[in-house]
Design a protein around this motif. Structure first.
Motif, PDB file in Angstrom:
ATOM      1  N   THR A  10      -4.301   6.840  -1.362  1.00 48.65           N
ATOM      2  CA  THR A  10      -3.611   5.565  -1.142  1.00 48.65           C
ATOM      3  C   THR A  10      -3.877   4.672  -2.343  1.00 48.65           C
TER       4      THR A  10
ATOM      5  N   ILE B  92      -3.037   0.643  -4.016  1.00 50.52           N
ATOM      6  CA  ILE B  92      -2.622  -0.715  -3.659  1.00 50.52           C
ATOM      7  C   ILE B  92      -1.964  -1.362  -4.881  1.00 50.52           C
TER       8      ILE B  92
ATOM      9  N   SER C 143       0.859  -1.182   0.000  1.00 47.61           N
ATOM     10  CA  SER C 143       0.000   0.000   0.000  1.00 47.61           C
ATOM     11  C   SER C 143       0.897   1.235   0.000  1.00 47.61           C
TER      12      SER C 143
END
Ligand SMILES: [Cu+2]
Length: 712
Positions: free
Chosen positions: A648, A650, A626
């Motif tokens: 954020t 991933i 992440s």
């Protein structure tokens, strides 16, 4: 994914991996192992961080993208093949980059071919960043740090029999339908090593959640040919590289790449005697570059605003370094030089008489000499110290322009041309030849009091003379080494060198299953070079009239010496959850501010944190990562910089080794297809239905990628 950290020199120590120690330059792990091994191990902290292409799954074509995985490092992205390195807030020419030991001056005045352009991912063996205070031996001007890219070069054999070796690398990614194919081949025995490499790569425009970044397509070919000869403790190498970049979009800049044709030649001799190691290197780079504002992006409405620019950079360098082990450490001394000449000629394809000498024979010649000492003060303390003198000479010939190609007796072009010629006359009448005498030093102290911790403290003074753009950009333009803030600039031949004083502290903790390497720093920069509002009525009127015609912005900035400060903290850490699973974290925080006025510095990476779980099995590995960026609201008012929200993303990657000679890797970047704005991605400058003009450019959307490597 494996992130190897090189260690070595300096101040604190590191128990498990100190075997190779003590070469003073933070070069690659390879170079370190090739160094003198007889001498004693001096206590030192981990001072570099290396990423190896064979161990890390990478989708993009640009090596600069790997910087995002390293503590304190990041990339100012102006195009898919245009990544400008950033380290602890400093970027561009402030960060010293070498490719296989050679320094390369970009061909373009906007760093479209930033140095890492010359080490594509498919050719790359490793990328190493010096962490924190950089030894003076690492490069001539290292005010913002140093990074070293090493391309694949093959290995000698161990008998007189010749054997083939090599690596093929094929990759594909969905975000821009990018493809890359390359083959490295070597034929070697114990004395001779012949190597060759070919690569071709291309991609369409990149997608993001809300559309397409255009133009962001690219096309690049590369060929390498090299030979090394080794006998006894002597080794000599000669290498030739041809890097041909074709169409490549740089939506953050006013033009796109049409061509970058470059020939890079380098030679190296090493005498690795146990009592004295001598390394001599020479390099020559010849770069021709064309760019335009009409061939990849929607052209201007008016034919008079078409622009095409031809640029050339001829640069050469050398270094001669002697290294001598003594009872309590090592001495290292060297002399080096880098000499570059730059031309940039702006034309209009619709009118052959129109021209602007953007830069004409702008020269920047740096000659340096240094002395370094790495020594053991006691069984538990180590010290690295060094001093360097650089003489930087820069100059430009007289310039001219013709902005009134139709020879009109009055009107806009007549007035613009009259003003440009006045500005040229003022520039030509100035003393443009400058010589700076700069002194750098550094000291790093390490102590190992036990308890699996090495404490570290370092200090340095580093200087940087102005770039040729900062001194010799005479007519307001955006040729700024890739700042991409959209502002129009003029240079200032009277600039003085930047002087930074830096202090860094930290420790290396390796206890049981935990490794933790935090560092905190403060860097005070006097005479920091930054654009400030121009007070020249002539320059301001010219820029405003250009802006009125739809070219650039009014209120130009002039490169000036101001006062600045950087403070920050970064860390890398790893925790072994089990034999197979590791938890990995990399955090980077930096603030950049002006000390003379209340403002922030421009284009500073937002606080960011990578948290990942890595799996290492017998023949496969995987990683779930992440990547979080905080909101950046500490922006530069002077540069009209916009804030950026946090986000954020991933990433997922895995690789399998079906046999010892093959590796099949696959991954998904931005798994959730998050649409976000990359604070270091600048603003859109090309007409695009999906992104407004001068809106901050988005980061890339979801990308499924794969690579196949075969060793033979
Ligand atoms: Cu260019």
């Amino acid at each position: 994914m494996t992130l190897l950290s090189g260690k070595s020199q300096t101040l604190l120590t590191m128990t498990f991996s100190l075997a190779s120690l003590s070469v003073l330059a933070a070069a690659t792990a390879n170079a370190q192992q090739a160094g003198v091994v007889e001498e004693m191990v001096v206590i030192g902290a981990r001072d570099s961080h290396t990423v190896r292409t064979d161990d890390v799954m990478v989708a993009p074509a640009d090596t600069a993208e790997l910087l995002k995985k390293m503590p304190g490092a990041n990339v100012n992205r102006n195009g898919e093949l245009t990544g400008v390195a950033q380290y602890r807030g400093m970027h561009g020419d402030r960060v010293n980059v070498t490719i296989n030991g050679a320094h390369i001056s970009s061909g373009g005045p906007n760093a479209m071919d930033a140095p890492l352009h010359y080490a594509p991912v498919a050719a790359l063996e490793s990328l190493t960043i010096s962490r924190g205070i950089t030894p003076v031996s690492a490069g001539q001007e290292t005010i913002g740090g140093h990074l070293e890219a090493v391309t694949y070069r093959g290995e000698f054999g161990d008998s007189s029999e010749f054997e083939w070796g090599g690596r093929s690398y094929f990759g594909a990614q969905s975000v821009n339908e990018g493809l890359v194919g390359s083959i490295f081949l070597s034929l070697a025995n114990r004395n001779h090593l012949i190597r060759g490499f070919v690569m071709t790569e291309q991609a369409d425009d990149s997608d993001f959640g809300g559309g397409t970044i255009r133009p962001s397509e690219y096309q690049r070919d590369r060929y390498d040919l090299g030979y090394s000869y080794r006998t006894g403790d002597h080794e000599v190498s000669i290498d030739f590289t041809r890097n041909d970049t074709g169409n490549a979009g740089t939506a953050a800049l006013p033009m796109d790449i049409q061509l970058v044709d470059s020939d890079l030649i380098r030679g190296r001799y090493v005498w690795d005697n146990p009592d004295l190691k001598i390394t001599a290197e020479v390099s020559m780079n010849d770069i021709g570059h064309w760019m335009s504002n009409y061939h990849l992006r929607t052209p201007p409405a008016d034919g008079a605003r078409y622009r095409r620019t031809y640029t050339a950079s001829d640069n050469s360098g050398f270094s001669l370094v002697a290294e001598r082990p003594v009872d309590n450490g090592t001495w290292k001394a060297g002399v080096d030089g880098h000499y570059s000449n730059h031309i940039a000629l702006i034309q209009n394809p619709n009118n052959r008489l129109f021209f602007i000498d953007n830069f004409k024979d702008a020269e920047r010649n740096v000659t340096g000499v240094f002395l370094e000492r790495n020594l053991s003060l006691s069984e538990t303390t180590g010290l690295d110290i060094g001093i360097r003198f650089n003489q930087v000479r820069s100059d430009s010939t007289r310039v001219a322009a013709n902005l009134n190609p139709m020879n009109l007796p009055a009107g806009g072009p007549f007035m613009m041309n009259a003003m440009a010629n006045n500005i040229a006359r003022l520039f030509n009448d100035q003393d443009r030849s400058k010589t700076d005498n700069n002194t750098d030093w550094f000291a790093r102290f390490s102590i190992d009091p036990g308890y699996d911790v090495i404490w570290y403290a370092g200090a340095a003074r580093k200087t940087r003379s102005p770039s040729y753009q900062e001194r010799y950009l005479w007519l307001p333009a955006e040729s700024t080494g890739g700042l991409a803030d959209g502002k129009t600039y003029v240079g200032n031949p009277g600039l003085t060198p930047e002087v930074a004083h830096e202090i860094e502290v930290g420790f290396d903790l390796d206890r049981g299953r935990l490794s933790l390497y935090p560092r905190a720093f403060i860097k005070q920069v006097d005479d920091f070079i930054q654009g400030t509002p121009s007070d020249s009525p002539l320059i301001n009127t010219y820029a405003q009239m250009m802006a009125n015609m739809g070219m650039g912005m009014g209120a130009p900035l002039v490169f000036s010496n101001v006062e600045a400060r950087y403070t920050g903290f970064d860390l890398e850490s790893r925790f072994n959850l089990t034999d197979q699973f590791d938890l990995r974290a990399v955090a980077s925080i930096v603030r950049g501010e002006r000390r003379d006025i209340d403002d922030n510095l421009y284009r500073i990476a937002p606080d960011n944190l990578i948290v990942a779980v890595d799996y290492r099995g017998n023949n496969w590995s995987g990683s779930l990562e992440s990547v979080s960026y905080a909101r950046q609201d500490k922006v530069s008012a002077t540069n009209l910089e916009e804030t950026t929200p946090g986000y954020t993303i991933i990433n997922l990657s895995t690789s399998i080794r079906p046999t010892t000679r093959t590796e099949l890797g696959a991954g998904i970047n931005n798994l959730l297809d998050k649409t976000y704005r990359d604070h270091l991605g600048a603003y859109n400058r090309a007409l695009n239905p999906d992104i407004a003009m001068r809106e901050r450019l988005p980061g890339l959307g979801r990308s499924v990628y794969a690579r196949f490597m075969m060793y033979f």
